[in-house]
Every structure is written in structure tokens, then in C-alpha cells.
Enzyme design. Sequence first.
Site, mmCIF file in Angstrom:
data_model
loop_
_atom_site.group_PDB
_atom_site.id
_atom_site.type_symbol
_atom_site.label_atom_id
_atom_site.label_comp_id
_atom_site.label_asym_id
_atom_site.label_seq_id
_atom_site.Cartn_x
_atom_site.Cartn_y
_atom_site.Cartn_z
ATOM 1 N N GLU A 80 -15.609 85.439 -39.649
ATOM 2 C CA GLU A 80 -16.231 85.247 -40.944
ATOM 3 C C GLU A 80 -15.192 84.799 -41.914
ATOM 4 O OE1 GLU A 80 -18.342 88.059 -44.418
ATOM 5 O OE2 GLU A 80 -17.372 88.945 -42.822
ATOM 6 N N GLU A 89 -26.119 90.338 -47.246
ATOM 7 C CA GLU A 89 -24.999 91.158 -47.505
ATOM 8 C C GLU A 89 -24.623 91.260 -48.902
ATOM 9 O OE1 GLU A 89 -21.314 92.026 -44.565
ATOM 10 O OE2 GLU A 89 -20.980 90.325 -45.661
#
Length: 265
Positions: free
Chosen positions: A147, A245
Site C-alpha cells: 500500500e 477505508e
Amino acid sequence: MNISTSSSPFTLAVCAEMIFRELPVLERVKRISGLGFQVEIWDWTKHDIDALANSGATFSSMTGYVKGTLADSAGADELLRTAAESVEVAKRLGIPRLNLHGTGLNDEGLPVKPCQQITGAMWLKARDTLERLADLGEQHGVTFVLENLNTDVDHPGVPFARLEDVLALVESVNRPSLRIMLDIYHAQIGEGNLTELIRRCGPYIGEVQVADVPGRCEPGTGEINYPAIAKVLNDIGFRGTVGLEGWASSHDDLALDRFRAAFSF
């Protein structure tokens, strides 16, 4: 193109760590699943895995390690050790993607070992560690996803945080069992030029995470044109998972409705 709530070409997921926070985690998972979304979790050591396994939910991703770092020998060995433990949990929950970061993060999202300068030796070690993780993923039929993060607001001192860095590492390994967890929120803060970044990352995207800027709330609350982002993802042929998220700006159910609408054509 008009964005509506009709249908989405993507699989939509929601992070249970950030939505319905007044509920116990198991109830959050069931609520999110009942609304038709897949579910993301973070640190599996903080959850009742047996209960989650029997929740009836489909899980999209989770954190793929407990401790360790990418770019030093001792840290890499610890990362691989805890990644192997995480794989076994992921298999119990049917989770296909395990998330990685440039270094271990504490409970506040700050690096356990902050780094202000990445050396050539660190690049080489990080690539070697990712090769080992790709081997592990291939062996067990799961995908590790690296990520991108931002260092300006949320994660100062994290090495290999920029999406440019993540792409360079994943592209150099070039294995199906290692892909990018492309976080649009972090990319906007750290780099901008989102359309071009998405197009460049296209072949290596394992999953997409979204939240708006500023505030890290649902799409439609900030400066990112998420219907345009959805169109770019669709245009490059991405048909995978897009996960919210982010926090709810007001009501959780409204946040999920706005998220679904932004990614439905």
C-alpha cells in the site's frame, strides 16, 4: 457518464475498523455484509477469528503481517515470520489479499522505525523481501498487496510510501502474487495527478482503497472527483475490489450510500 446507484462493475468493500464504530467488531462485520459489501479488517490479532469465520461475511483484505520491516535483514525475517502466520488466518477467513506497508506501523499509524532517507541498499533489501513474500503468496494461493501511504498528514517517516515507490517495487518483482493496494486518499495527499497514476499502475493493481480529502471521509465530502476516478478505473479494465477505508462524515449508512453511488454506473 452519469453516476447512479444502479450497479457497479467493481466489487465494493468497507473497512470494519472505521464504520459502525459504536458496535462490537463482529456486529460491524455482519452489518456491512448485510448491506451487500465485502469486509476489510486490519490487525487480525485483535479479533476473534472463529467468530469472524462464522459471521457469514465475505472478506476482501486484511493486514498481512504483525511485526517487521521491508528493508533490513532482521526486520525482513520478522516480517516473513508474521506474514506466514497471517496467511494461515487469511485462509481460515477466505481472505485473498494481505496488505503490506513500507515498515511496521503502531496503533496510531506511525512507523515503528521512522526513516527520513531511503538508501540504495534499502531499495535492494525491500525488493528481496517482496520476492520472498511473493513466494509465500504463490505457495498459499494469496496475494500480498503493498500500500502507498502519505507522509504529510497520516504516516510521517514511512519509507517507500509514495505510490511512485510502490509501483517501482511491485513492477520490479513482477509477480502475480504481489500487487499494489492503491490508496486514492493517500495518493491525492502525497502526489496528486491521480488519473495518470491510476493508468500507470493499472496492470499491477490488486485492490483500490478510497476516502476523500481532506478529512478521510466518504466520497463526495472533499476535493476528489470520485465519479471520474471510477470512470478511469473502468476505462483501464479494472474489475476488482474498491474498498471504503474512511470515516463517515455524519451517518454511517449515508456514507455507505454515497460510496456505492460514486462507484455505480
